[in-house]
Design a protein around this motif. Structure first.
Motif, short mmCIF file in Angstrom:
data_model
loop_
_atom_site.label_atom_id
_atom_site.label_comp_id
_atom_site.label_asym_id
_atom_site.label_seq_id
_atom_site.Cartn_x
_atom_site.Cartn_y
_atom_site.Cartn_z
N LYS A 1 0.80 -1.21 0.00
CA LYS A 1 0.00 0.00 0.00
C LYS A 1 0.84 1.27 0.00
O LYS A 1 0.52 2.24 -0.71
N ASP A 2 1.93 1.28 0.78
CA ASP A 2 2.72 2.51 0.87
C ASP A 2 3.33 2.89 -0.48
O ASP A 2 3.37 4.08 -0.85
N PHE A 3 3.75 1.89 -1.27
CA PHE A 3 4.33 2.18 -2.58
C PHE A 3 3.24 2.53 -3.61
O PHE A 3 3.46 3.38 -4.48
N VAL A 4 2.10 1.87 -3.50
CA VAL A 4 0.99 2.21 -4.39
C VAL A 4 0.59 3.67 -4.20
O VAL A 4 0.40 4.42 -5.17
N ASP A 5 0.50 4.07 -2.94
CA ASP A 5 0.12 5.46 -2.64
C ASP A 5 1.21 6.43 -3.06
O ASP A 5 0.93 7.50 -3.64
N LYS A 6 2.46 6.06 -2.80
CA LYS A 6 3.58 6.93 -3.11
C LYS A 6 3.67 7.21 -4.61
O LYS A 6 3.92 8.36 -5.02
N TYR A 7 3.46 6.19 -5.41
CA TYR A 7 3.61 6.34 -6.86
C TYR A 7 2.27 6.51 -7.58
O TYR A 7 2.22 6.46 -8.81
N GLN A 8 1.21 6.67 -6.78
CA GLN A 8 -0.13 6.97 -7.31
C GLN A 8 -0.56 5.98 -8.40
O GLN A 8 -1.03 6.36 -9.47
N PHE A 9 -0.38 4.71 -8.08
CA PHE A 9 -0.74 3.66 -9.04
C PHE A 9 -2.23 3.35 -8.93
O PHE A 9 -2.76 3.16 -7.83
N ASP A 10 -2.91 3.29 -10.05
CA ASP A 10 -4.34 3.01 -10.10
C ASP A 10 -4.58 1.51 -10.00
O ASP A 10 -4.88 0.84 -10.99
N TRP A 11 -4.48 0.98 -8.79
CA TRP A 11 -4.56 -0.46 -8.58
C TRP A 11 -5.96 -1.02 -8.84
O TRP A 11 -6.11 -2.17 -9.24
N LYS A 12 -6.98 -0.21 -8.66
CA LYS A 12 -8.34 -0.70 -8.84
C LYS A 12 -8.64 -1.04 -10.30
O LYS A 12 -9.53 -1.84 -10.59
N SER A 13 -7.90 -0.44 -11.22
CA SER A 13 -8.14 -0.68 -12.64
C SER A 13 -7.36 -1.87 -13.18
O SER A 13 -7.54 -2.27 -14.33
N ALA A 14 -6.46 -2.46 -12.37
CA ALA A 14 -5.64 -3.58 -12.83
C ALA A 14 -6.51 -4.82 -13.04
O ALA A 14 -7.29 -5.20 -12.16
N LYS A 15 -6.39 -5.43 -14.20
CA LYS A 15 -7.18 -6.61 -14.54
C LYS A 15 -6.33 -7.79 -14.98
O LYS A 15 -6.83 -8.90 -15.11
N LYS A 16 -5.05 -7.54 -15.26
CA LYS A 16 -4.17 -8.61 -15.72
C LYS A 16 -2.73 -8.23 -15.38
O LYS A 16 -2.44 -7.11 -14.98
N TRP A 17 -1.83 -9.20 -15.54
CA TRP A 17 -0.43 -8.97 -15.17
C TRP A 17 0.14 -7.72 -15.85
O TRP A 17 0.83 -6.92 -15.22
N GLU A 18 -0.15 -7.54 -17.12
CA GLU A 18 0.43 -6.42 -17.88
C GLU A 18 0.13 -5.07 -17.24
O GLU A 18 0.94 -4.14 -17.31
N ASP A 19 -1.02 -4.97 -16.59
CA ASP A 19 -1.43 -3.70 -15.99
C ASP A 19 -0.55 -3.29 -14.82
O ASP A 19 -0.58 -2.14 -14.38
N LEU A 20 0.25 -4.22 -14.30
CA LEU A 20 1.10 -3.94 -13.15
C LEU A 20 2.45 -3.34 -13.55
O LEU A 20 3.19 -2.87 -12.69
N THR A 21 2.76 -3.34 -14.84
CA THR A 21 4.08 -2.90 -15.30
C THR A 21 4.45 -1.50 -14.81
O THR A 21 5.58 -1.29 -14.32
N PRO A 22 3.58 -0.48 -14.90
CA PRO A 22 3.96 0.86 -14.42
C PRO A 22 4.32 0.87 -12.93
O PRO A 22 5.25 1.57 -12.51
N PHE A 23 3.58 0.09 -12.12
CA PHE A 23 3.89 0.02 -10.69
C PHE A 23 5.24 -0.62 -10.45
O PHE A 23 6.06 -0.11 -9.67
N LEU A 24 5.50 -1.76 -11.10
CA LEU A 24 6.77 -2.45 -10.92
C LEU A 24 7.93 -1.58 -11.37
O LEU A 24 9.01 -1.58 -10.75
N ASP A 25 7.72 -0.83 -12.43
CA ASP A 25 8.76 0.06 -12.94
C ASP A 25 9.08 1.17 -11.95
O ASP A 25 10.25 1.49 -11.71
N ALA A 26 8.02 1.72 -11.34
CA ALA A 26 8.22 2.79 -10.36
C ALA A 26 8.98 2.28 -9.13
O ALA A 26 9.87 2.95 -8.61
N VAL A 27 8.64 1.06 -8.69
CA VAL A 27 9.32 0.48 -7.53
C VAL A 27 10.78 0.20 -7.87
O VAL A 27 11.68 0.47 -7.06
#
Length: 543
Positions: A200-226
Motif C-alpha cells: 500500500k505505501d508504494f501504491v500510494d507513493k507512486y499513485q498507481f491506479d490499482w483498482k483498474s488492474a485486470k491482468k499482469w500487464e497492468d502492473l508494469t507501471p507500478f513495478l517500474d516505479a518500484v
C-alpha cells in the motif's frame, strides 16, 4: 546464458546436501497463499472439542499398550522453542491416543525433494504434508504406491475429519477410487480467485491506479516505479513454489487435470472438455513474452529460476507485489484495508497491502488436493497415524498449541478469537494449514479486525454456492498407463520450465526446444490418455 547453468535438478542435488532448516509454506498467508476448502457456518468455534466416540473407545483399549512414536514431516522455517511446545503437545497426544509425535520440519526449499527421496528409497514415515502444487506431486506419488490407502481408516478412526468435508470434495483427491490423503479443510472456504497483492505505501507513493488492474500487464507501471525508486525492494515475487503460470491456470481461463505442471489442461468454457497442451497455447506464449521483459528490466530476482524459499524475502518486507488469492478483495470490501498486511510481513510492522482479484470466484478441480496429510505406505502404525489426524482436527487445545504456542508464554488472549503474539517467542510461521483443518478454529492476530474478517468469510461461504466450478471437478486422472511418460515429462519440466516461466530464459531461443523435448518425453501420450479417461468419465457420469 547457458541453459545448463539453470537446470534446477543440479541445484536441487546440491541443496539436499545442505543443513536442514525449519521452514514455512506458501501461501495461505497471502489472504491465503493457496486457498482451500470450506463451506457453511462455523461448527467448532466456541464449542467443546469434538472427539469421536470411536476414538474414545480405542483409547480405553490402548492404555496397556506401549506408546508409539509417530513421525510427521512438514515444511516450515525456523521455529523457536519447538521442543517446549512438542513436550506439551505430546502430553495431550499420549493421554488421548497413547502415542507421541515427532514433528520433522524441513525448509520449503528442500522439502519436496526430501519427501520424494524418502518415497523413492522406501524410507518409512507415518505422516507427511503433501498436495498437487509445486513439486509435491500428490497424484503421481499416490498412483505409484507411495501413500497408504486410508479410505476405510478414515471412516473408522477419523469420522469427524471425514464428515466435515463434503463428499464431492473427497472425490477430487481419489486415485483409482481410493483416498490417499486427509484433506486439511481450511478457514478460507472453497471458492477462490486469483489476483495480486501490492504494498500500500508504494501504491500510494507512486499513485498507481490499482483498482483498474485486470491482468499482469497492468502492473508494469507500478513495478517500474518500484524498481527505479526503491533499490532495496523486489518489485515482483517469483519462485518455484509460486509459479505464475503453471500454478495459476484459472488466470488464463483454464484448469489443470491432475498435477498442475503436467501437460494437459482444459478450458473452463469448453463444453466438449478438450484436453490441450497448455504450453502450446497463445496464453502461454504471451505470458513468456511479458515475464521475459519483466526479468530483463530487473523486476524479478536474478536467481528466480532456482528460487525455492520465498519466506525470508517476505518476512524481510522486501516484496512489493506478488500473486495472491484475493477473494473477497479490497474492491468488494474496502474495510479490509485496515487489516490486510503483505504476506508474512511481521504484523507489528503493519505493512499494509491492497489486494485486487483478476478472476471471478471459482472452484478448481485441484482445490481439494491443495493441502493434504498422507500416511506413508511403509508406516508401521497407519491406524495410529489416522487417529492422530483425527486428534489434530478435533482437539482445539492441541491445534492451537502447535499453531500458536502456549497462552501466556507465546501469546496473550485478548478476546474469544483474538490473540496478541509475544515477540521473540514460539511462532509457527503461518503453517497451521499443513497440520490440520483450520476451518472454524483460527485465532486471529491482535491487528486483525475480526468483524471484517468474519464478514469476508461469510462472503466466501456464499460464493461457494454460486462460484464457477471446473468442468472436470470429480475427475481424477489415473497416471498408471503413462507413468513412464509422466516421469520423463517431469524431468523435462524441471530442466526448462522455471527458467522460462521466471523470464530468465529467452523464449525466442528456448521455447521451441522446450515444446520439442516435452513431445519427445511423451507429452502427447499423456494428453491423449487424459482425453480418453475424461471421455469415459463423462459417459459414466452423464456429463
Amino acid at each position: 546464458m547457458k541453459l545448463q547453468s539453470m537446470r534446477i535438478k543440479k541445484k536441487e542435488d546440491k541443496m539436499l546436501k545442505q543443513k536442514k532448516k525449519i521452514a514455512s509454506a506458501i501461501a495461505l498467508s497471502l489472504i491465503v497463499p493457496l486457498a482451500l476448502a470450506g463451506c457453511g457456518t462455523d461448527t467448532t468455534s466456541g464449542k467443546k472439542e469434538e472427539v469421536s466416540p470411536s476414538q474414545t473407545a480405542q483409547v480405553k483399549g490402548q492404555q496397556n499398550e506401549q506408546p508409539v512414536e509417530l513421525t510427521f514431516y512438514i515444511a516450515n522455517s525456523p521455529v523457536k522453542d519447538m521442543d517446549r511446545i512438542m513436550e506439551a503437545a505430546n502430553k495431550i497426544i499420549k493421554e488421548k491416543i497413547n502415542a507421541t509425535l515427532k514433528l520433522v520440519v524441513t525448509d520449503w526449499s528442500t522439502y519436496p525433494q526430501k519427501v520424494n527421496l524418502m518415497i523413492s528409497s522406501g524410507e518409512p514415515f507415518d505422516l507427511a504434508f503433501t498436495g498437487s502444487f509445486g513439486e509435491l506431486n500428490y497424484f503421481q506419488n499416490a498412483s505409484k504406491g507411495a501413500f497408504k490407502d486410508i479410505t476405510e481408516l478414515l471412516d473408522k478412526y477419523a469420522p469427524t475429519t471425514k464428515s466435515r468435508v463434503p463428499e464431492n470434495i473427497w472425490q477430487g483427491i481419489k486415485v483409482n477410487g481410493k483416498i490417499f490423503g486427509s484433506i486439511n479443510y481450511q478457514v478460507w472456504g472453497m471458492a477462490g480467485a486469483r489476483g495480486v497483492q501490492l504494498r500500500k505505501d508504494f501504491v500510494d507513493k507512486y499513485q498507481f491506479d490499482w483498482k483498474s488492474a485486470k491482468k499482469w500487464e497492468d502492473l508494469t507501471p507500478f513495478l517500474d516505479a518500484v524498481k527505479k525508486g526503491e533499490p532495496d525492494m523486489i518489485p515482483w515475487e517469483y519462485s518455484i513454489q509460486q509459479d505464475n503460470f503453471a500454478d495459476m491456470s484459472v488466470v488464463y481461463g483454464m484448469d489443470s487435470v491432475g498435477d498442475n505442471k503436467i501437460p494437459g489442461w482444459v478450458r473452463y468454457n469448453d463444453k466438449d472438455i478438450k484436453v490441450i497442451n497448455q504450453y502450446e497455447t497463445q496464453e502461454y506464449k504471451d505470458y513468456l513474452k511479458l515475464f521475459r521483459s519483466w526479468y530483463q528490466k530487473g523486476y524479478i530476482k536474478k536467481d528466480a529460476a532456482t528460487m525455492k524459499d520465498y519466506v525470508p524475502d517476505r518476512k524481510a518486507k522486501r516484496i512489493a507485489a506478488l500473486y495472491a488469492n484475493p477473494y473477497p478483495d479490497l474492491v468488494d470490501m474496502p474495510e479490509l484495508s485496515t487489516s490486510s498486511f503483505m504476506a508474512m510481513a511481521p504484523p507489528d510492522d503493519k505493512v499494509y497491502s491492497y489486494t485486487k482479484r483478476f478472476t471471478e470466484p471459482f472452484i478448481s478441480a485441484n482445490t481439494p488436493s491443495t493441502a493434504l496429510v498422507a500416511v506413508g505406505a511403509n508406516s508401521k502404525h497407519p491406524e495410529k497415524a489416522v487417529q492422530l489426524i483425527e486428534l489434530l482436527n478435533t482437539n482445539d487445545e492441541l491445534f492451537h498449541l502447535l499453531a500458536f504456542g502456549q497462552d501466556g508464554k507465546d501469546y496473550k488472549k485478548i478476546g474469544e478469537k483474538k490473540i496478541d503474539m509475544i515477540k521473540d517467542q514460539y511462532n509457527f510461521n503461518w503453517s497451521e494449514w499443513e497440520i490440520g483443518q483450520s476451518y472454524g478454529r483460527m485465532l486471529w492476530d491482535q491487528n486483525t479486525d475480526v468483524e471484517s474478517r468474519e464478514k469476508s468469510l461469510n462472503i466466501i461461504y456464499q460464493a461457494d454456492k454460486t462460484a464457477m466450478i471446473s468442468p472436470v471437478m470429480g475427475f481424477v486422472f489415473n497416471t498408471e498407463p503413462v507413468k513412464t511418460q509422466m516421469a520423463n515429462v517431469d524431468a523435462t519440466l524441471k530442466e526448462l520450465l522455471y527458467a522460462l516461466d521466471s523470464g530468465t530464459a529467452d523464449p525466442d531461443k528456448y521455447y521451441e526446444e522446450f515444446i520439442k523435448k516435452l513431445k519427445n518425453a511423451g507429452a502427447d501420450d499423456i494428453i491423449a490418455e487424459k482425453q480418453k479417461q475424461i471421455n469415459e468419465w463423462r459417459k459414466q457420469n452423464g456429463k
